[in-house]
Design a protein around this motif. Structure first.
Motif, PDB file in Angstrom:
ATOM      1  N   ARG A  78     -21.812 -32.840 -24.925  1.00 37.63           N
ATOM      2  CA  ARG A  78     -20.972 -31.854 -24.227  1.00 37.63           C
ATOM      3  C   ARG A  78     -19.502 -32.023 -24.597  1.00 37.63           C
ATOM      4  O   ARG A  78     -18.807 -31.057 -24.883  1.00 37.63           O
ATOM      5  CB  ARG A  78     -21.167 -31.981 -22.717  1.00 37.63           C
ATOM      6  N   LYS A  79     -19.046 -33.279 -24.568  1.00 36.60           N
ATOM      7  CA  LYS A  79     -17.634 -33.565 -24.854  1.00 36.60           C
ATOM      8  C   LYS A  79     -17.255 -33.129 -26.268  1.00 36.60           C
ATOM      9  O   LYS A  79     -16.162 -32.607 -26.489  1.00 36.60           O
ATOM     10  CB  LYS A  79     -17.376 -35.066 -24.672  1.00 36.60           C
ATOM     11  N   ASN A  80     -18.160 -33.326 -27.215  1.00 35.63           N
ATOM     12  CA  ASN A  80     -17.865 -33.036 -28.618  1.00 35.63           C
ATOM     13  C   ASN A  80     -18.336 -31.650 -29.067  1.00 35.63           C
ATOM     14  O   ASN A  80     -18.194 -31.299 -30.238  1.00 35.63           O
ATOM     15  CB  ASN A  80     -18.490 -34.114 -29.511  1.00 35.63           C
ATOM     16  N   HIS A  81     -18.915 -30.870 -28.142  1.00 37.30           N
ATOM     17  CA  HIS A  81     -19.384 -29.505 -28.431  1.00 37.30           C
ATOM     18  C   HIS A  81     -20.357 -29.472 -29.616  1.00 37.30           C
ATOM     19  O   HIS A  81     -20.220 -28.654 -30.529  1.00 37.30           O
ATOM     20  CB  HIS A  81     -18.206 -28.548 -28.667  1.00 37.30           C
TER      21      HIS A  81
ATOM     22  N   HIS B  16     -24.744 -30.111 -30.762  1.00 32.43           N
ATOM     23  CA  HIS B  16     -26.110 -30.016 -30.263  1.00 32.43           C
ATOM     24  C   HIS B  16     -26.790 -31.381 -30.344  1.00 32.43           C
ATOM     25  O   HIS B  16     -26.655 -32.085 -31.347  1.00 32.43           O
ATOM     26  CB  HIS B  16     -26.928 -29.003 -31.057  1.00 32.43           C
TER      27      HIS B  16
END
Length: 192
Positions: free
Chosen positions: A63-66, A68
């Motif tokens: 999530r933090k690094n966008h 998958h």
């Protein structure tokens, strides 16, 4: 010739968009988080992680690094399972009352992960996909026979709403290989 590069080189290579981790399960979380922190998408062979804390760190990093993060639940894409899921979701079996799965074989005994982590993720993934529901309760019984602290056989009992129950048996000490998923409905039974 196929060019190979090290994990460290792949992390630094801007042309590498994603990394597939097919390494011992004990390394999944550490390597996945490192890859995602370098902006890489990550596909992890099951199990995703060996405990909830590792799994949460991996999800938070994605999530933090966008990027998958995907785990290798390959049976979700098997054409027969896709058809079974369509039949179940369209009411072809009636109300689903019971699902059971056997994933049994002789070997490959592992030292880092037990039979629950090695075999059961496939069945749990399929059952959750068929029920489209979160469990109300999960109970597990397991037995270590060959190595202290590493389960060689196990049973998982799952209860859902509407009195739906599921049972999973896994073992790598079975003399015959069996991989079977049975869905019992009020109108019909289907086996995969």
């Amino acid at each position: 010739d196929i060019e190979t590069i090290t994990f460290s080189e792949a992390l630094k290579d801007n042309e590498v968009e994603g990394i597939i981790l097919a390494v011992p399960a004990a390394l999944h979380a550490k390597m996945a988080v490192e890859a995602m922190n370098h902006g890489k998408h990550v596909f992890v062979e099951k199990p995703l992680a060996l405990n909830e804390e590792e799994g949460r760190k991996m999800i938070d990093s994605a999530r933090k690094n966008h990027v998958h993060l995907m785990v290798g639940h390959l049976l979700q894409y098997h054409p027969v399972f896709i058809e079974l899921k369509n039949i179940v979701h369209n009411g072809g079996l009636g109300n689903v009352n019971y699902i059971y799965s056997n994933r049994l074989s002789f070997g490959k005994v592992r030292a880092e992960e037990d039979v629950l982590w090695s075999f059961a993720p496939h069945d749990i993934s399929m059952i959750l996909s068929l029920t489209k529901n979160k469990p109300l309760s999960v109970t597990t019984e397991s037995k270590s026979i060959l190595q202290e602290g590493i389960s060689d056989l196990a049973s998982i009992f799952i209860e859902f709403t509407n009195n739906l129950k599921a049972h999973i048996s896994v073992s790598w000490l079975n003399p015959e290989k069996e991989q079977k998923l049975v869905v019992v409905g009020s109108k019909a039974i289907a086996t995969f």
